[in-house]
Design a protein around this motif. Structure first.
Motif, PDB file in Angstrom:
ATOM      1  N   ALA A  33      14.882   2.440   7.888  1.00  0.00           N
ATOM      2  CA  ALA A  33      14.230   3.389   6.977  1.00  0.00           C
ATOM      3  C   ALA A  33      13.645   2.694   5.753  1.00  0.00           C
ATOM      4  O   ALA A  33      12.534   3.018   5.324  1.00  0.00           O
ATOM      5  N   VAL A  34      14.347   1.724   5.208  1.00  0.00           N
ATOM      6  CA  VAL A  34      13.863   1.012   4.016  1.00  0.00           C
ATOM      7  C   VAL A  34      12.598   0.229   4.362  1.00  0.00           C
ATOM      8  O   VAL A  34      11.599   0.289   3.637  1.00  0.00           O
ATOM      9  N   GLU A  35      12.637  -0.471   5.487  1.00  0.00           N
ATOM     10  CA  GLU A  35      11.475  -1.243   5.912  1.00  0.00           C
ATOM     11  C   GLU A  35      10.286  -0.334   6.224  1.00  0.00           C
ATOM     12  O   GLU A  35       9.143  -0.673   5.908  1.00  0.00           O
ATOM     13  N   ASN A  36      10.562   0.819   6.812  1.00  0.00           N
ATOM     14  CA  ASN A  36       9.514   1.783   7.109  1.00  0.00           C
ATOM     15  C   ASN A  36       8.860   2.286   5.820  1.00  0.00           C
ATOM     16  O   ASN A  36       7.634   2.383   5.738  1.00  0.00           O
ATOM     17  N   THR A  37       9.667   2.577   4.825  1.00  0.00           N
ATOM     18  CA  THR A  37       9.141   3.063   3.545  1.00  0.00           C
ATOM     19  C   THR A  37       8.273   2.000   2.884  1.00  0.00           C
ATOM     20  O   THR A  37       7.184   2.306   2.385  1.00  0.00           O
ATOM     21  N   LYS A  38       8.744   0.751   2.887  1.00  0.00           N
ATOM     22  CA  LYS A  38       7.956  -0.329   2.281  1.00  0.00           C
ATOM     23  C   LYS A  38       6.628  -0.517   3.005  1.00  0.00           C
ATOM     24  O   LYS A  38       5.588  -0.726   2.375  1.00  0.00           O
ATOM     25  N   MET A  39       6.666  -0.433   4.321  1.00  0.00           N
ATOM     26  CA  MET A  39       5.456  -0.584   5.113  1.00  0.00           C
ATOM     27  C   MET A  39       4.467   0.557   4.797  1.00  0.00           C
ATOM     28  O   MET A  39       3.280   0.315   4.562  1.00  0.00           O
ATOM     29  N   ASN A  40       4.952   1.775   4.759  1.00  0.00           N
ATOM     30  CA  ASN A  40       4.089   2.919   4.459  1.00  0.00           C
ATOM     31  C   ASN A  40       3.578   2.889   3.022  1.00  0.00           C
ATOM     32  O   ASN A  40       2.428   3.245   2.762  1.00  0.00           O
ATOM     33  N   ASP A  41       4.426   2.466   2.088  1.00  0.00           N
ATOM     34  CA  ASP A  41       3.994   2.353   0.687  1.00  0.00           C
ATOM     35  C   ASP A  41       2.880   1.327   0.545  1.00  0.00           C
ATOM     36  O   ASP A  41       1.922   1.532  -0.204  1.00  0.00           O
ATOM     37  N   CYS A  42       3.001   0.229   1.266  1.00  0.00           N
ATOM     38  CA  CYS A  42       1.972  -0.804   1.219  1.00  0.00           C
ATOM     39  C   CYS A  42       0.645  -0.228   1.692  1.00  0.00           C
ATOM     40  O   CYS A  42      -0.388  -0.398   1.045  1.00  0.00           O
ATOM     41  N   TYR A  43       0.681   0.466   2.823  1.00  0.00           N
ATOM     42  CA  TYR A  43      -0.563   1.038   3.342  1.00  0.00           C
ATOM     43  C   TYR A  43      -1.130   2.076   2.378  1.00  0.00           C
ATOM     44  O   TYR A  43      -2.338   2.125   2.139  1.00  0.00           O
ATOM     45  N   TYR A  44      -0.256   2.902   1.801  1.00  0.00           N
ATOM     46  CA  TYR A  44      -0.708   3.929   0.858  1.00  0.00           C
ATOM     47  C   TYR A  44      -1.421   3.298  -0.336  1.00  0.00           C
ATOM     48  O   TYR A  44      -2.439   3.800  -0.799  1.00  0.00           O
ATOM     49  N   GLU A  45      -0.882   2.177  -0.814  1.00  0.00           N
ATOM     50  CA  GLU A  45      -1.475   1.506  -1.973  1.00  0.00           C
ATOM     51  C   GLU A  45      -2.769   0.771  -1.620  1.00  0.00           C
ATOM     52  O   GLU A  45      -3.738   0.802  -2.383  1.00  0.00           O
ATOM     53  N   LYS A  46      -2.798   0.110  -0.469  1.00  0.00           N
ATOM     54  CA  LYS A  46      -3.917  -0.779  -0.140  1.00  0.00           C
ATOM     55  C   LYS A  46      -4.935  -0.185   0.827  1.00  0.00           C
ATOM     56  O   LYS A  46      -6.049  -0.697   0.950  1.00  0.00           O
ATOM     57  N   LYS A  47      -4.538   0.854   1.552  1.00  0.00           N
ATOM     58  CA  LYS A  47      -5.423   1.537   2.521  1.00  0.00           C
ATOM     59  C   LYS A  47      -5.980   0.600   3.589  1.00  0.00           C
ATOM     60  O   LYS A  47      -7.070   0.799   4.102  1.00  0.00           O
ATOM     61  N   ASP A  48      -5.238  -0.439   3.912  1.00  0.00           N
ATOM     62  CA  ASP A  48      -5.677  -1.400   4.927  1.00  0.00           C
ATOM     63  C   ASP A  48      -4.440  -2.088   5.506  1.00  0.00           C
ATOM     64  O   ASP A  48      -3.751  -2.829   4.806  1.00  0.00           O
ATOM     65  N   TRP A  49      -4.160  -1.823   6.784  1.00  0.00           N
ATOM     66  CA  TRP A  49      -2.987  -2.414   7.412  1.00  0.00           C
ATOM     67  C   TRP A  49      -3.035  -3.936   7.410  1.00  0.00           C
ATOM     68  O   TRP A  49      -1.995  -4.596   7.391  1.00  0.00           O
ATOM     69  N   ARG A  50      -4.232  -4.510   7.429  1.00  0.00           N
ATOM     70  CA  ARG A  50      -4.347  -5.981   7.452  1.00  0.00           C
ATOM     71  C   ARG A  50      -3.762  -6.616   6.204  1.00  0.00           C
ATOM     72  O   ARG A  50      -3.368  -7.776   6.216  1.00  0.00           O
ATOM     73  N   LEU A  51      -3.696  -5.860   5.122  1.00  0.00           N
ATOM     74  CA  LEU A  51      -3.132  -6.372   3.869  1.00  0.00           C
ATOM     75  C   LEU A  51      -1.622  -6.163   3.789  1.00  0.00           C
ATOM     76  O   LEU A  51      -1.003  -6.510   2.781  1.00  0.00           O
ATOM     77  N   CYS A  52      -1.050  -5.603   4.838  1.00  0.00           N
ATOM     78  CA  CYS A  52       0.387  -5.311   4.853  1.00  0.00           C
ATOM     79  C   CYS A  52       1.099  -6.062   5.977  1.00  0.00           C
ATOM     80  O   CYS A  52       2.117  -5.606   6.503  1.00  0.00           O
ATOM     81  N   LYS A  53       0.582  -7.210   6.335  1.00  0.00           N
ATOM     82  CA  LYS A  53       1.134  -7.964   7.468  1.00  0.00           C
ATOM     83  C   LYS A  53       2.594  -8.344   7.272  1.00  0.00           C
ATOM     84  O   LYS A  53       3.386  -8.266   8.205  1.00  0.00           O
ATOM     85  N   SER A  54       2.957  -8.734   6.069  1.00  0.00           N
ATOM     86  CA  SER A  54       4.357  -9.143   5.852  1.00  0.00           C
ATOM     87  C   SER A  54       5.298  -7.945   5.984  1.00  0.00           C
ATOM     88  O   SER A  54       6.375  -8.062   6.583  1.00  0.00           O
ATOM     89  N   GLU A  55       4.896  -6.782   5.481  1.00  0.00           N
ATOM     90  CA  GLU A  55       5.718  -5.576   5.595  1.00  0.00           C
ATOM     91  C   GLU A  55       5.830  -5.146   7.059  1.00  0.00           C
ATOM     92  O   GLU A  55       6.908  -4.733   7.507  1.00  0.00           O
ATOM     93  N   LEU A  56       4.732  -5.255   7.799  1.00  0.00           N
ATOM     94  CA  LEU A  56       4.751  -4.926   9.223  1.00  0.00           C
ATOM     95  C   LEU A  56       5.696  -5.851   9.987  1.00  0.00           C
ATOM     96  O   LEU A  56       6.453  -5.406  10.852  1.00  0.00           O
ATOM     97  N   GLU A  57       5.656  -7.124   9.665  1.00  0.00           N
ATOM     98  CA  GLU A  57       6.509  -8.090  10.356  1.00  0.00           C
ATOM     99  C   GLU A  57       7.984  -7.839  10.052  1.00  0.00           C
ATOM    100  O   GLU A  57       8.831  -7.918  10.959  1.00  0.00           O
ATOM    101  N   VAL A  58       8.310  -7.529   8.814  1.00  0.00           N
ATOM    102  CA  VAL A  58       9.697  -7.223   8.449  1.00  0.00           C
ATOM    103  C   VAL A  58      10.169  -5.988   9.218  1.00  0.00           C
ATOM    104  O   VAL A  58      11.288  -5.956   9.747  1.00  0.00           O
ATOM    105  N   PHE A  59       9.301  -4.982   9.312  1.00  0.00           N
ATOM    106  CA  PHE A  59       9.650  -3.771  10.062  1.00  0.00           C
ATOM    107  C   PHE A  59       9.848  -4.095  11.542  1.00  0.00           C
ATOM    108  O   PHE A  59      10.812  -3.636  12.158  1.00  0.00           O
ATOM    109  N   ARG A  60       8.965  -4.895  12.125  1.00  0.00           N
ATOM    110  CA  ARG A  60       9.089  -5.274  13.546  1.00  0.00           C
ATOM    111  C   ARG A  60      10.410  -5.990  13.815  1.00  0.00           C
ATOM    112  O   ARG A  60      11.080  -5.718  14.817  1.00  0.00           O
ATOM    113  N   LYS A  61      10.778  -6.915  12.923  1.00  0.00           N
ATOM    114  CA  LYS A  61      12.033  -7.657  13.096  1.00  0.00           C
ATOM    115  C   LYS A  61      13.228  -6.710  13.035  1.00  0.00           C
ATOM    116  O   LYS A  61      14.157  -6.821  13.833  1.00  0.00           O
ATOM    117  N   CYS A  62      13.199  -5.795  12.081  1.00  0.00           N
ATOM    118  CA  CYS A  62      14.279  -4.811  11.956  1.00  0.00           C
ATOM    119  C   CYS A  62      14.346  -3.953  13.208  1.00  0.00           C
ATOM    120  O   CYS A  62      15.422  -3.713  13.756  1.00  0.00           O
TER     121      CYS A  62
END
Length: 77
Positions: A33-62
């Motif tokens: 849930a924490v990783e999901n929130t960080k990933m979604n917050d990143c997208y909400y702020e940047k509006k581009d998944w490509r700028l959230c690669k590190s958050e996506l990777e952390v979520f994938r690992k979790c």
């Protein structure tokens, strides 16, 4: 009904909405849930998944660590 009574009812309704809904329950059950929130917050702020690669990777690992890929795997009927 006075304005203050109306405001009090609205505030009570908002306070009573602290219960997790079905979506929240599903996210919490993944253990990520924490990783999901960080990933979604990143997208909400940047509006581009490509700028959230590190958050996506952390979520994938979790997700893999909690074996959610096996749990959510599609099964043929």
């Amino acid at each position: 009904m006075s304005k203050s009574e109306s405001e009090a009812k609205k505030a009570a309704a908002v306070e009573g909405d602290d219960e997790p809904d079905e979506w929240d329950k599903r996210i919490f059950s993944t253990g990520c849930a924490v990783e999901n929130t960080k990933m979604n917050d990143c997208y909400y702020e940047k509006k581009d998944w490509r700028l959230c690669k590190s958050e996506l990777e952390v979520f994938r690992k979790c997700w893999k660590q909690h074996q959610n890929d096996k749990r959510t795997e599609m099964k043929d009927a």
